[in-house]
Design a protein around this motif. Sequence first.
Motif, short mmCIF file in Angstrom:
data_model
loop_
_atom_site.label_atom_id
_atom_site.label_comp_id
_atom_site.label_asym_id
_atom_site.label_seq_id
_atom_site.Cartn_x
_atom_site.Cartn_y
_atom_site.Cartn_z
N ASN A 48 -1.80 18.13 -28.01
CA ASN A 48 -2.23 19.54 -28.02
C ASN A 48 -3.56 19.69 -28.76
N TYR A 49 -3.64 19.04 -29.90
CA TYR A 49 -4.83 19.17 -30.74
C TYR A 49 -6.07 18.61 -30.03
N SER A 50 -5.89 17.43 -29.43
CA SER A 50 -7.08 16.83 -28.79
C SER A 50 -7.45 17.61 -27.52
N ARG A 52 -6.94 20.78 -26.98
CA ARG A 52 -7.54 22.06 -27.39
C ARG A 52 -8.99 21.86 -27.83
N SER A 53 -9.23 20.82 -28.61
CA SER A 53 -10.60 20.57 -29.06
C SER A 53 -11.53 20.40 -27.86
N GLU A 56 -11.62 23.84 -25.75
CA GLU A 56 -12.35 24.89 -26.49
C GLU A 56 -13.85 24.73 -26.32
N LEU A 141 -6.66 24.75 -18.80
CA LEU A 141 -6.23 25.89 -19.64
C LEU A 141 -4.73 26.11 -19.51
N LEU A 144 -2.91 23.47 -21.35
CA LEU A 144 -2.99 23.76 -22.78
C LEU A 144 -2.00 24.86 -23.16
N LEU B 73 -2.25 32.42 -25.07
CA LEU B 73 -3.19 31.33 -25.39
C LEU B 73 -4.47 31.91 -25.96
N PRO B 76 -11.64 30.41 -27.05
CA PRO B 76 -12.85 30.77 -27.80
C PRO B 76 -13.61 31.90 -27.14
N LEU B 86 -7.16 26.18 -33.86
CA LEU B 86 -6.86 24.86 -34.42
C LEU B 86 -6.16 25.00 -35.78
N ILE B 89 -2.51 25.67 -35.17
CA ILE B 89 -1.74 24.46 -34.83
C ILE B 89 -1.42 23.71 -36.13
N LYS B 105 -7.30 13.72 -38.17
CA LYS B 105 -8.06 14.06 -36.95
C LYS B 105 -9.14 15.07 -37.26
#
Lengths: 210, 107
Positions: A48-50, A52-53, A56, A141, A144, B73, B76, B86, B89, B105
């Motif tokens: 999820n984190y990767s 989203r980064s 985004e 999207l 995500l 969701l 940005p 972020l 999360i 990370k």
Amino acid sequence: MSRLNVNPTRMQLKTLKGRLNIAVRGHKLLKDKTDEMIRRFSSLVKQNYSLRSQVEEEVRLLLKQFCMAKAFNSTKQISSLFAFPNSTITTMFNTNSIMNVGVPSISVILNEVKNLPYSYIDSNPELDILVQKTQNIMPKLMELASLEKTCQILASEIDRTKRRVNALEFVMIPQLTETIKYIAMKIEENDRASRIRLIKVKSMIQNRNS
Amino acid sequence: MTDKIAVIGSNDSVLIFKAVGCDVFGVSNEQNTRVALNKAITEYKVIMITDDFAPFVEDIIEDTKLSSYPAVLVIPSGTKVSSYALDKISADVEKSLGVNILKNKEN
């Protein structure tokens, strides 16, 4: 540790032993469930984190470019251009189950678009490119959205299950164990008392007869 | 609930999503963000909201967290860089695991 307020009888002892058995079994099951959920959650949350980064950055760039492209037309004009989109994506909403926890699963079917939803005369080329980019970004999207929701649901479920495990481990099981011990000792003591009473009575009768 | 997607944000940035069939709710302040999100929650399964308006409706987003749908969701905004989503999360991870495994990370 406080013991339960119950009568020290054999009947209660049997009931409490049954409850303790169930509590121990439940504790083991819930602990296993938490461990498995944590295992899945930690891998999902990293994904999820990767994702989203990555998404985004793409969305930020897209929206920034749109702001620039939009400068050539008024908001009203743009709004009327997009008023009748030839819907390019079909979304399917399902629910999956992870350790008996319902989580959403959203899949997107991307239809190949031949034409843009407006005539080229009214828009500018940058806008056309951005519409294509938006179509391409939508599956990511949606992925995500489902991944993030899954993580949120799992996080709260882990929190809830942990509370239950702790309540069983540190409150219920010690309470039941102590109450069982208390009842067993009480019963033994009553047993000893009645035995001594009988011996005493027997010796008194013997003394009187002799 | 329809199978469509709602997008909430300032008209300047989110209007592009209209081109792919999403329903766009243009908002400008806290009050109409609340109204738009409350309406969207009852009608849409996926709602995207830009991170400059998401902090206004944090309580409503929190309420929807436990159910599968609607999925809200945060995206940005395109006008400024923010680490709102972020951070959320990371907060979730810290709450459930007790330790932030994403810390490496982030750095």
